[in-house]
Design a protein around this motif. Structure first.
Motif: not given
Ligand SMILES: Cc1cc2nc3c(=O)[nH]c(=O)nc-3n(C[C@H](O)[C@H](O)[C@H](O)COP(=O)(O)OP(=O)(O)OC[C@H]3O[C@@H](n4cnc5c(N)ncnc54)[C@H](O)[C@@H]3O)c2cc1C
Length: 399
Positions: A369-371, A379-389
């Motif tokens: 939860w803290q992370m 940050d969230t968009y960056q974490c999803l970029a490999w997938l959503y791009d």
């Protein structure tokens, strides 16, 4: 039926129909064998990340899909014990579109299926055969013969196994046993929005994560329907269809849940439940003239909401590889596997990790939860970029 020049697809799900449309666009004739008496989807909702539109664009159905879909303002993760927001992906904001080019959508599976089916029915290169449950295939030097229940026989140049998580094509090809159950069970329900009694935000995708259980809900059909998925770790055995036992297990699993979750549980249809599972990723999904796609090749837990997206991406990619095969279908299958295996394996493995995050207990839960809480929108968009791009189609001459 004798169609030696065409490709047979076992399974008229989202992956199989996408492959059929994409192959037909390359001028390749296709015969889709669907085991159910009618082509159609089991009627629940589905979420699509923006990556799916790269493939939907290629088969020309994005506009029709968007017409039936909704764009939620956000995907929220909520603490299932205290009802507080843990994190959110802002999906309905201009920054999301600017970053990922396409929207995040929610859509009724039946509507989505119908868009694909209508497109297939309009294409003279596609033959749809219902009530054709594939039981086995046999290969010789110039094609495959596929047998169905009831003794029918179909011939084609190749077979694509798009027959889902319990694929018979895979069973014959790889003999690697059943999918791996992860100990969780799921119930899915759609109710009219007017009958929603729980105090929830109705326009978003919400995931309530708790120790050993979660609920996802979102609206469908422009806010007229409400889709609920409730999942929990099964603690005791019960007979299939024993609604009273299911109810008792749910009450036990959700005993400490927030009152809103209990109100959502009260709306569930408990007649049918589904065991949750996946498979360990593998690199190769073909042998000879037979190849797998979608859940038959790489079933995943639904925590990233990407199983169907991957099946659709597979269908589009496989068709492109085959279109450039020049008779070398095994080379085409290898290019398809190279393009798809790491991406789909990452979906499977990240989905397992996220599954553990959703259901964590004790101090592990506090850490996750803290992370999540520390993440900015960027940050969230960056974490999803490999997938959503989306993904890179294999480099092929003539494209
Ligand atoms: C609770 C839940 C929620 C999910 N939510 C999402 C989500 O939000 N987003 C997302 O992208 N994914 C989601 N998924 C995953 C998604 O449903 C699957 O990954 C996707 O349906 C796989 O598509 P497919 O075409 O490979 O297989 P399927 O959709 O399973 O289609 C297989 C087809 O083959 C037919 N068939 C089966 N056996 C045979 C045979 N022997 N011969 C002929 N036909 C046969 C079946 O009748 C079916 O029509 C979710 C899954 C679950 C369980």
């Amino acid at each position: 039926m004798d169609r030696k020049d065409s490709i047979i697809i076992a399974g008229g799900g989202l992956g199989g129909l996408t492959a059929a449309l994409a192959l037909a666009q390359h001028g390749i004739s296709v015969c889709v064998l669907e085991g159910a008496p009618e082509f159609g989807a089991i009627g629940f909702g589905i979420q699509f990340g923006p990556n799916v539109f790269h493939a939907l664009d290629r088969i020309g159905v994005s506009a029709a899909v968007l017409e039936k879909a909704d764009e939620p303002p956000a995907v929220l993760m909520i603490d299932a014990l205290n009802g507080k927001e843990v994190t959110r992906v802002a999906t309905g904001v201009p920054a999301f579109r600017a970053r990922f080019k396409y929207p995040y959508i929610i859509i009724h599976r039946i509507d989505l299926h119908n868009v694909l089916l209508d497109a297939c029915r309009r294409d003279p290169l596609i033959t749809l055969v219902g009530d054709a449950m594939v039981t086995r295939f046999d290969e010789d030097s110039d094609g495959v013969t596929v047998k169905t229940e009831g003794g029918r026989s179909f011939q084609g140049a190749m077979l694509v196994g798009a027959d889902g998580i319990r694929s018979r094509t895979r069973a014959q090809m790889l003999a690697d046993g059943d999918p791996l159950p992860n100990g969780f069970m799921g119930f899915r329900t759609i109710v009219p929005m007017s009958e929603v009694t729980a105090d929830v935000q109705r326009d978003i995708v919400a995931l309530w994560g708790g120790p050993g259980f979660h609920i996802v809900h979102y609206p469908l059909r422009h806010g007229t329907l409400f889709n609920i998925v409730a999942v929990f770790r099964r603690s005791a055995h019960s007979e299939r269809g024993d609604v009273a036992a299911y109810r008792a297990q749910l009450e036990q699993a959700y005993r400490n849940a927030h009152p809103t979750m209990k109100a959502l549980l009260a709306m569930l249809d408990l007649r049918r439940r589904q065991a949750i599972g996946d498979r360990d990723p593998i690199r190769h999904w073909h042998k000879g003239r037979v190849v797998l796609l979608g859940d038959a090749a790489h079933p995943t837990l639904q925590s990233l909401a990407q199983g169907a997206c991957m099946a659709i991406e597979d269908g589009s990619c496989l068709a492109d590889c085959l279109a450039d095969a020049n008779g070398d279908y095994e080379g085409a299958f290898r290019r398809y596997e190279d393009a798809r295996s790491i991406r789909t394996a990452r979906v499977t493995l990240e989905s397992r990790y996220i599954w553990d995050v959703y259901h964590a207990d004790g101090i592990a839960r506090d850490v996750y939860w803290q992370m999540l809480g520390e993440r900015s929108e960027a940050d969230t968009y960056q974490c999803l970029a490999w997938l959503y791009d989306g993904f890179q189609l294999p480099a092929i001459a003539n494209r």
